[in-house]
Each structure stands twice: as C-alpha cells, then as structure tokens.
Design an enzyme around this catalytic site. Structure first.
Site, PDB file in Angstrom:
ATOM      1  N   LYS A 158      -2.423  -1.975  -3.181  1.00 39.95           N
ATOM      2  CA  LYS A 158      -3.487  -1.106  -2.644  1.00 39.95           C
ATOM      3  C   LYS A 158      -3.053   0.338  -2.846  1.00 39.95           C
ATOM      4  O   LYS A 158      -2.417   0.935  -1.982  1.00 39.95           O
ATOM      5  CB  LYS A 158      -3.703  -1.427  -1.159  1.00 39.95           C
ATOM      6  CG  LYS A 158      -4.687  -0.506  -0.461  1.00 39.95           C
ATOM      7  CD  LYS A 158      -5.133  -1.074   0.871  1.00 39.95           C
ATOM      8  CE  LYS A 158      -5.975  -0.066   1.642  1.00 39.95           C
ATOM      9  NZ  LYS A 158      -6.686  -0.677   2.759  1.00 39.95           N
ATOM     10  N   GLU A 209       0.820  -1.218   0.000  1.00 42.83           N
ATOM     11  CA  GLU A 209       0.000   0.000   0.000  1.00 42.83           C
ATOM     12  C   GLU A 209       0.854   1.269   0.000  1.00 42.83           C
ATOM     13  O   GLU A 209       1.258   1.748   1.060  1.00 42.83           O
ATOM     14  CB  GLU A 209      -0.938   0.012   1.220  1.00 42.83           C
ATOM     15  CG  GLU A 209      -1.827   1.253   1.246  1.00 42.83           C
ATOM     16  CD  GLU A 209      -2.798   1.304   2.427  1.00 42.83           C
ATOM     17  OE1 GLU A 209      -2.847   0.349   3.216  1.00 42.83           O
ATOM     18  OE2 GLU A 209      -3.502   2.313   2.544  1.00 42.83           O
TER      19      GLU A 209
HETATM   20  P1  13P Z   1      -9.228   4.445   3.929  1.00 44.03           P
HETATM   21  O1  13P Z   1     -10.048   3.754   2.878  1.00 44.03           O
HETATM   22  O2  13P Z   1     -10.046   5.074   5.007  1.00 44.03           O
HETATM   23  O3  13P Z   1      -8.171   5.326   3.337  1.00 44.03           O
HETATM   24  O4  13P Z   1      -8.446   3.292   4.704  1.00 44.03           O
HETATM   25  C1  13P Z   1      -7.818   2.313   3.981  1.00 44.03           C
HETATM   26  C2  13P Z   1      -6.614   1.874   4.695  1.00 44.03           C
HETATM   27  O5  13P Z   1      -6.462   0.715   5.010  1.00 44.03           O
HETATM   28  C3  13P Z   1      -5.574   2.863   5.000  1.00 44.03           C
HETATM   29  O6  13P Z   1      -4.380   2.192   5.309  1.00 44.03           O
END
Ligand code: 13P
Length: 342
Positions: free
Chosen positions: A219, A177
C-alpha cells in the site's frame, strides 16, 4: 476459505475491479473527522458511523476488504451482527490495523518510526480468532530539509518486515504500507527519489525477514508533488512517475498494489489511479485502499443523522464504483456525473 489460505486471501483482496476501504482510523483520528462535521465522538457515534458505511447495499461489488480498528472489530451492527461477520456476509474480507502509531524516532528530529511489534504474535492470534483475514501497518516517511534520513528509512523498513513476517506466521495477509507524506514544499522529482529509496529498502527487509511476497499486498503513496510545492504535476505525470517507480522497485511476485490517498481530493485520487491503468502493461493488480478519498463525501452527507444514512451510503457507493472503474482504466468525467443505481 480457511484463515490460513494466504494466497487465496491476497488474491481476493486485489480482485479485478475492486479495492479496499480503509476505515481503521484510531479514536483520535476519527474524532478529528467527526469534529469537521460537528459530531461528538463517542463509542456509539463511531459504531453508528461504521455501521452506516459497512451496511451499504452492494458495497461488495467494488470493495474486496475493509480495514478495521481494534474497537470496530469488536463492535456490532444495529442488528447485533459483529462487523466482521456483516462484512463477510456481503462478500467483503475484514482486516485489522495492528500498528500502534508513528512515534518520534530517537535522535532523528522531525522523523518517526511506527511501533507495535511488542506482543504482536499474541495480538495477531486473537485477531484471527475474531475473524480478521489480513492486517495493516503504516510507516510514515516525512520529506523535508535533510530528511528522510537513512536511519528513518531503515528503522521503518525493518519494522514493516518484522510485522509482515509475524502476520504471515499467524495466518494474516500483511498490507505493507510505507507512506511518503505529501506534506511539504518538495518537488515531484524529490518524491520520486524518496519513494524509490523507501521501496528498495522495504523489499530488501522483506527478503531478509523471509516474507512470502505472493502473500502480501503493498500500500504505497503515489509519486506526487509536495502539497506546498509551487509546481503541481498533472495527472499524466503522476501516473507515469508512479508506475515507473513501482516497476523499478516492486517484484512482480507481490499479490497486488493498493494505493493510499494521503490527502488527495477524492476525484483526483480516482483520476490518478485511472491514468496509471492507461500507462498499461502492469505486472501486478493496481488498485486502491483509500480512507479519506472514499469516505469524505459520505461523512459530509451523513452529519451524524439517521435521516441522512441513505444519502451517505449512496455517496460511498458512488466513490467506490468510480474507483472500481479506475482499476480498469474506465473512469471518466461522464461516469463521475452518473449517480449510483443499486
Ligand atoms: P488515506 O487514503 O486517507 O490516506 O488513508 C489510507 C490509510 O489507511 C492510511 O493509513
């Protein structure tokens, strides 16, 4: 499915019409969310809130996996079932956040690097024993005057790749991510440039660290206008630019892409995902891994009261269903108006 069957886990995470619920808020973050509804943040209120989310009947129709926080993976439902087992019973894979947060990056003012590599092999082995099938690590890239720096992007890409390799060695599918924050005045053009730069660095680092792309999930954030930018790009432009950037940078071998919502409104996040499917011809499954955009309406409906559990679950199921439709390009304003029927 064995804990080590990474290909099967990765494919299940991005199964058609499903996405991931991010419920891995650290204690500090969930405290902020609870404050917004006037609920005290205790171990029991956190457990009760997550119990409400995870025991929503039918959630597994739209949700393939849930990302948990360390404390949550060790907690149990009101019936005494560990949350990981409750999720699996409902056909949902339990995952775990393994990073320990974004910390100031030395000599790079205004920037962070995500930490958590120390002892990670040992922690991953324990999480596998506790039933986790996949993991998450979030890197944060801030856009501003003269930032991001090459230093910040390289440090975060390296840490993400080291994390991903350690997870795969331990038997967990890594969610990679890299979040380019939407906070700031930057234009969508600048967001596209920084996202392309970041993703290129991440995939180079994953290659250098021998990560098997088929056993990983990306992600990313969407390519979007900075929150305080005067020109806010519309849904079509966000979809076009996001898909273009991902096509330029993410190998087709990656198991799938599940977006974070990053502070977008919940219906906007759904509309963006839907519009990307209208662009079409995507080389990877494209889905969601939303935190706020899935939980916000449920949190508001819940208010910490047992009497509101059914309404809160209906709100969560509705958003999950809307995003499930968006994963197939079938979301519409009409669908948005139809309440969830179990
Ligand atoms: P949000 O969709 O609220 O951004 O959260 C996703 C997430 O896992 C952030 O690390």
């Amino acid at each position: 499915m064995s804990a080590n069957n990474l290909a099967a886990i990765a494919q299940a995470m991005v199964a058609s019409g499903k996405g991931i619920l991010a419920a891995d808020e650290s204690t500090g973050t969930i405290e902020k969310r609870f404050k917004s509804i006037g609920v005290e943040c205790t171990e029991e209120s956190r457990r009760g809130y997550r119990d409400m989310l995870f025991s929503s009947k039918g959630l597994g129709q739209f949700i393939s996996g849930v990302i948990l926080y360390d404390e949550t993976l060790r907690q149990k439902s009101a019936d005494g079932l560990p949350f990981g087992s409750l999720l699996e019973k409902n056909g949902i894979l339990p995952g775990i956040k393994v990073d320990t947060g974004a910390k100031d990056l030395a000599l790079c003012p205004g920037e962070t690097v995500t930490e958590g590599l120390d002892n990670l092999p040992r922690r991953c082995a324990e999480y596998v024993k506790l039933g986790a099938k996949f993991a998450k690590w979030r890197a944060v890239i801030t856009v501003g005057r003269d930032i991001p720096s090459t230093t910040c992007i390289a440090a975060n890409a390296h840490a993400l790749a080291r994390y991903a390799a350690i997870c795969q060695a331990a038997g967990l599918v890594p969610i990679v991510e890299p979040e380019v924050l939407m906070d700031g005045e930057h234009t969508i053009e600048r967001c596209e440039e920084v996202t392309e730069w970041t993703l290129n660095a991440v995939y180079e680092a994953l290659y250098l660290n021998r990560v098997t792309l088929e056993h990983s999930v990306l992600k990313p954030s969407m390519v979007i206008s900075g929150k305080s930018c005067a020109r806010q790009a519309g849904v079509g432009e966000v979809a076009e630019r996001t898909v273009r950037t991902l096509r330029r940078t993410v190998p087709a071998a990656v198991a799938g892409i599940t977006f974070l919502s990053g502070g977008q409104g919940d219906e906007t996040a759904t509309a963006h995902l839907n519009a990307m499917h209208k662009v079409g011809n995507l080389p990877w499954p494209l889905s969601f891994s939303y935190g706020r955009a899935l939980q916000q309406p449920a949190l508001k409906a819940w208010q910490g009261a047992a009497a509101n559990v059914a309404a809160a679950q209906a709100a969560l199921l509705h958003r999950a269903r809307m995003n499930g439709l968006a994963c197939r390009g079938r979301y519409s304003a009409d669908a948005e108006k139809q309440p969830f029927v179990a």
